[in-house]
Design a protein around this motif. Structure first.
Motif, PDB file in Angstrom:
ATOM      1  N   ARG A  74       0.830  -1.212   0.000  1.00 18.24           N
ATOM      2  CA  ARG A  74       0.000   0.000   0.000  1.00 18.24           C
ATOM      3  C   ARG A  74       0.864   1.262   0.000  1.00 18.24           C
ATOM      4  NH1 ARG A  74      -3.505  -3.143   3.236  1.00 18.24           N
ATOM      5  NH2 ARG A  74      -2.411  -2.534   5.149  1.00 18.24           N
ATOM      6  N   VAL A  75       1.958   1.249   0.725  1.00 21.04           N
ATOM      7  CA  VAL A  75       2.854   2.406   0.736  1.00 21.04           C
ATOM      8  C   VAL A  75       3.421   2.643  -0.658  1.00 21.04           C
ATOM      9  CG1 VAL A  75       5.093   3.242   1.570  1.00 21.04           C
ATOM     10  CG2 VAL A  75       3.442   2.276   3.179  1.00 21.04           C
ATOM     11  N   CYS A  76       3.836   1.576  -1.321  1.00 20.40           N
ATOM     12  CA  CYS A  76       4.382   1.709  -2.672  1.00 20.40           C
ATOM     13  C   CYS A  76       3.328   2.246  -3.649  1.00 20.40           C
ATOM     14  CB  CYS A  76       4.933   0.375  -3.159  1.00 20.40           C
ATOM     15  SG  CYS A  76       6.457  -0.133  -2.322  1.00 20.40           S
ATOM     16  N   GLU A  77       2.091   1.821  -3.475  1.00 17.54           N
ATOM     17  CA  GLU A  77       1.013   2.353  -4.314  1.00 17.54           C
ATOM     18  C   GLU A  77       0.822   3.844  -4.061  1.00 17.54           C
ATOM     19  OE1 GLU A  77      -2.307  -0.064  -3.286  1.00 17.54           O
ATOM     20  OE2 GLU A  77      -1.680  -1.760  -4.555  1.00 17.54           O
ATOM     21  N   THR A  78       0.880   4.246  -2.801  1.00 17.64           N
ATOM     22  CA  THR A  78       0.738   5.661  -2.458  1.00 17.64           C
ATOM     23  C   THR A  78       1.861   6.488  -3.074  1.00 17.64           C
ATOM     24  OG1 THR A  78      -0.348   5.141  -0.355  1.00 17.64           O
ATOM     25  CG2 THR A  78       0.658   7.325  -0.555  1.00 17.64           C
ATOM     26  N   LEU A  79       3.076   5.947  -3.055  1.00 19.40           N
ATOM     27  CA  LEU A  79       4.235   6.674  -3.574  1.00 19.40           C
ATOM     28  C   LEU A  79       4.366   6.561  -5.086  1.00 19.40           C
ATOM     29  CD1 LEU A  79       6.896   5.637  -0.884  1.00 19.40           C
ATOM     30  CD2 LEU A  79       5.602   7.777  -1.001  1.00 19.40           C
ATOM     31  N   GLY A  80       3.668   5.611  -5.675  1.00 20.72           N
ATOM     32  CA  GLY A  80       3.757   5.408  -7.115  1.00 20.72           C
ATOM     33  C   GLY A  80       5.071   4.785  -7.553  1.00 20.72           C
ATOM     34  N   ILE A  81       5.546   3.806  -6.763  1.00 20.69           N
ATOM     35  CA  ILE A  81       6.786   3.107  -7.105  1.00 20.69           C
ATOM     36  C   ILE A  81       6.505   1.625  -7.250  1.00 20.69           C
ATOM     37  CG2 ILE A  81       8.203   4.823  -5.901  1.00 20.69           C
ATOM     38  CD1 ILE A  81       8.538   2.780  -3.616  1.00 20.69           C
ATOM     39  N   PRO A  82       7.307   0.910  -8.032  1.00 19.35           N
ATOM     40  CA  PRO A  82       7.106  -0.542  -8.166  1.00 19.35           C
ATOM     41  C   PRO A  82       7.424  -1.260  -6.865  1.00 19.35           C
ATOM     42  CG  PRO A  82       9.096   0.140  -9.314  1.00 19.35           C
ATOM     43  CD  PRO A  82       8.392   1.395  -8.907  1.00 19.35           C
ATOM     44  N   HIS A  83       6.757  -2.384  -6.647  1.00 17.65           N
ATOM     45  CA  HIS A  83       6.954  -3.160  -5.429  1.00 17.65           C
ATOM     46  C   HIS A  83       7.032  -4.639  -5.767  1.00 17.65           C
ATOM     47  CE1 HIS A  83       5.323  -5.187  -1.648  1.00 17.65           C
ATOM     48  NE2 HIS A  83       6.452  -4.642  -1.260  1.00 17.65           N
ATOM     49  N   TYR A  84       8.046  -5.309  -5.248  1.00 22.34           N
ATOM     50  CA  TYR A  84       8.229  -6.734  -5.473  1.00 22.34           C
ATOM     51  C   TYR A  84       8.289  -7.464  -4.138  1.00 22.34           C
ATOM     52  CZ  TYR A  84       9.616  -5.122 -10.120  1.00 22.34           C
ATOM     53  OH  TYR A  84       9.636  -4.520 -11.351  1.00 22.34           O
ATOM     54  N   VAL A  85       7.691  -8.645  -4.109  1.00 23.64           N
ATOM     55  CA  VAL A  85       7.757  -9.511  -2.924  1.00 23.64           C
ATOM     56  C   VAL A  85       8.549 -10.753  -3.305  1.00 23.64           C
ATOM     57  CG1 VAL A  85       6.458 -10.835  -1.216  1.00 23.64           C
ATOM     58  CG2 VAL A  85       5.530  -8.670  -2.084  1.00 23.64           C
ATOM     59  N   LEU A  86       9.598 -11.017  -2.562  1.00 21.50           N
ATOM     60  CA  LEU A  86      10.451 -12.171  -2.841  1.00 21.50           C
ATOM     61  C   LEU A  86      10.303 -13.201  -1.726  1.00 21.50           C
ATOM     62  CD1 LEU A  86      13.715 -10.300  -3.923  1.00 21.50           C
ATOM     63  CD2 LEU A  86      11.788 -11.022  -5.346  1.00 21.50           C
ATOM     64  N   ASP A  87      10.089 -14.443  -2.100  1.00 21.24           N
ATOM     65  CA  ASP A  87       9.908 -15.518  -1.128  1.00 21.24           C
ATOM     66  C   ASP A  87      11.282 -16.005  -0.660  1.00 21.24           C
ATOM     67  OD1 ASP A  87       9.292 -17.676   0.406  1.00 21.24           O
ATOM     68  OD2 ASP A  87       8.178 -18.775  -1.133  1.00 21.24           O
ATOM     69  N   TYR A  88      11.686 -15.560   0.526  1.00 22.84           N
ATOM     70  CA  TYR A  88      12.959 -15.953   1.117  1.00 22.84           C
ATOM     71  C   TYR A  88      12.744 -16.837   2.337  1.00 22.84           C
ATOM     72  CZ  TYR A  88      16.150 -12.929  -1.544  1.00 22.84           C
ATOM     73  OH  TYR A  88      16.922 -12.357  -2.531  1.00 22.84           O
ATOM     74  N   GLU A  89      11.576 -17.459   2.423  1.00 21.64           N
ATOM     75  CA  GLU A  89      11.247 -18.211   3.634  1.00 21.64           C
ATOM     76  C   GLU A  89      12.236 -19.355   3.885  1.00 21.64           C
ATOM     77  OE1 GLU A  89       7.480 -20.626   5.609  1.00 21.64           O
ATOM     78  OE2 GLU A  89       7.164 -19.279   3.920  1.00 21.64           O
ATOM     79  N   ALA A  90      12.559 -20.118   2.857  1.00 21.30           N
ATOM     80  CA  ALA A  90      13.482 -21.241   3.035  1.00 21.30           C
ATOM     81  C   ALA A  90      14.869 -20.740   3.423  1.00 21.30           C
ATOM     82  CB  ALA A  90      13.552 -22.073   1.753  1.00 21.30           C
ATOM     83  N   ARG A  91      15.309 -19.676   2.780  1.00 21.30           N
ATOM     84  CA  ARG A  91      16.620 -19.118   3.076  1.00 21.30           C
ATOM     85  C   ARG A  91      16.671 -18.547   4.502  1.00 21.30           C
ATOM     86  NH1 ARG A  91      21.827 -19.002   3.536  1.00 21.30           N
ATOM     87  NH2 ARG A  91      22.839 -17.019   3.083  1.00 21.30           N
ATOM     88  N   PHE A  92      15.590 -17.896   4.938  1.00 20.51           N
ATOM     89  CA  PHE A  92      15.534 -17.314   6.274  1.00 20.51           C
ATOM     90  C   PHE A  92      15.593 -18.410   7.336  1.00 20.51           C
ATOM     91  CE2 PHE A  92      13.094 -15.398   9.869  1.00 20.51           C
ATOM     92  CZ  PHE A  92      13.932 -14.324  10.110  1.00 20.51           C
TER      93      PHE A  92
END
Length: 399
Positions: A74-92
């Motif tokens: 939502r913050v990225c939408e407000t700022l008008g910037i691209p947003h990516y979610v990376l699945d790092y669960e196994a690595r974490f």
């Protein structure tokens, strides 16, 4: 053609400079993205999904899971910037959660935030930022960095109450050169004010907790699940050899603990040692916790001169063995690759697995010179003798 340096100490105009912002879904990283966007940088928000432990993904104070990912989006939408979610669960889990549980099972007191910064954020995410063509990775940590010759160095932040330098001692020189910390010169109230001014949905959001992946703050639940041996019952033993009672797992104890030990002898008792091999909790008087000498492992040195160039008499530094305390005078020694810190004023309750972080002085603008993980501490002669004698006696539980 030579370009002028922008506000991030990078050549070129902000609009031609791509910066990846590590966005946890909290107010700090959100404001970092907002500040850089307001300065016309080419900002890309990246959120790492680090874990999915049911209740932990929804409780206040978590990060990088569940609603926090939605908040970052939502913050990225407000700022008008691209947003990516990376699945790092196994690595974490591999780099942070499993070593955290293993360290506790060994009788240590680990700091998962250091491991997270050292591996997932400043190694894996940094590489991703470079793959995206970014010239810098910016985070919401409260620490300052600035040019130091051909490189950059880290310094304590303006807001001493938010100082996160203790958790960043393992950052390498190459990582420091690439990282930027826009909040280092700001206070927390200033950050929230910017969030309100820019209508960010997270302006009043609660700060995340240190151990973000632990449901309801009960780390013992996760440790017991991943390392059942740490939940094995055993004896509570006085440093003089007396067996005082029983406990339900060393994972429920930390060095220096006084309350909730589970025995009463009419004298104040503190946890002075955790014997993981025999599942023993060793207790004793406060004096048995006193120490002046600390032996470190996995030391990360960020000084200008090589670590092996430190003179035989040692190097005067300032050191922190707890994140909430100011740096105190110390002498740094290197003896055949063993790094040793002598604390001028002494300290109590030092536990293996914690960090000892080096600083140039005790000022608000002191430089971070690195640090290491505490392997063991050397107590006064009487305590060392009693612990050695206890260890030499063949163990036999009263159970």
């Amino acid at each position: 053609m030579q370009f002028a340096m922008n506000s991030l100490d990078l050549p070129g105009r902000p609009e031609d400079t791509r910066v990846v912002v590590a966005m946890s879904g909290g107010v700090d990283s959100s404001v970092v993205a907002a500040i850089l966007k307001r300065k016309n940088y080419d900002v890309v928000g990246v959120t790492l999904q680090l874990y999915d432990h049911g209740a932990a993904t929804h409780r206040a104070g978590s990060c990088c899971a569940g609603r926090d990912i939605d908040d970052a989006r939502r913050v990225c939408e407000t700022l008008g910037i691209p947003h990516y979610v990376l699945d790092y669960e196994a690595r974490f889990r591999e780099a942070v959660i499993d070593p955290f549980a293993q360290s506790y099972a060994a009788g240590e007191t680990p700091i998962p935030c250091v491991s997270c910064n050292q591996t997932v954020k400043f190694a894996d995410l940094l590489a991703t930022a470079q793959d995206l063509g970014a010239e810098a990775l910016a985070t919401g940590h409260y620490i300052r960095s600035r040019a130091n010759g051909a490189h950059r160095a880290m310094y304590r932040p303006v807001d001493g109450d938010r100082d996160q330098s203790y958790f960043l001692f393992a950052t390498t020189q190459a990582q420091i050169d690439y990282l930027r910390f826009p909040l280092g010169g700001m206070s927390k109230p200033d950050v929230r004010k910017i969030a309100e001014e820019m209508n960010l949905s997270v302006a009043t959001k609660q700060d995340s907790q240190d151990i973000c992946f632990v449901p309801q703050g009960r780390y013992s639940d996760i440790i017991a699940k991943l390392r059942p041996e740490a939940a094995s019952p055993g004896d509570i033993v006085h440093i003089d050899g007396r067996v005082l009672g029983r406990h339900e797992g060393i994972l429920r104890y930390t060095i220096g603990q006084r309350r909730g030990i589970g025995v009463a002898t009419g004298e104040p008792l503190f946890v002075v040692h955790l014997d993981a091999e025999h599942a023993r909790v060793v207790v004793g008087p406060r004096e048995a916790l006193a120490t002046r000498k600390i032996y470190l492992r996995a030391t990360n040195w960020l000084g200008d001169e090589p670590l092996d160039a430190i003179p035989a008499e040692g190097l005067s530094i300032y050191a922190k063995v707890r994140s909430t305390r100011p740096p105190r005078p110390a002498i740094l020694h290197v003896d055949k690759n063993q790094v040793i810190v002598e604390l001028a004023d002494g300290e109590s309750g030092i536990a293996p697995g914690q960090a000892c972080v080096f600083y140039s002085d005790d000022s608000d603008d002191s430089r971070v010179l690195g640090g290491g993980f505490i392997e063991r501490s050397e107590r006064d002669a009487d305590a060392e003798r009693m612990l050695a004698q206890l260890a030499s006696v063949p163990y036999r539980s009263v159970a």
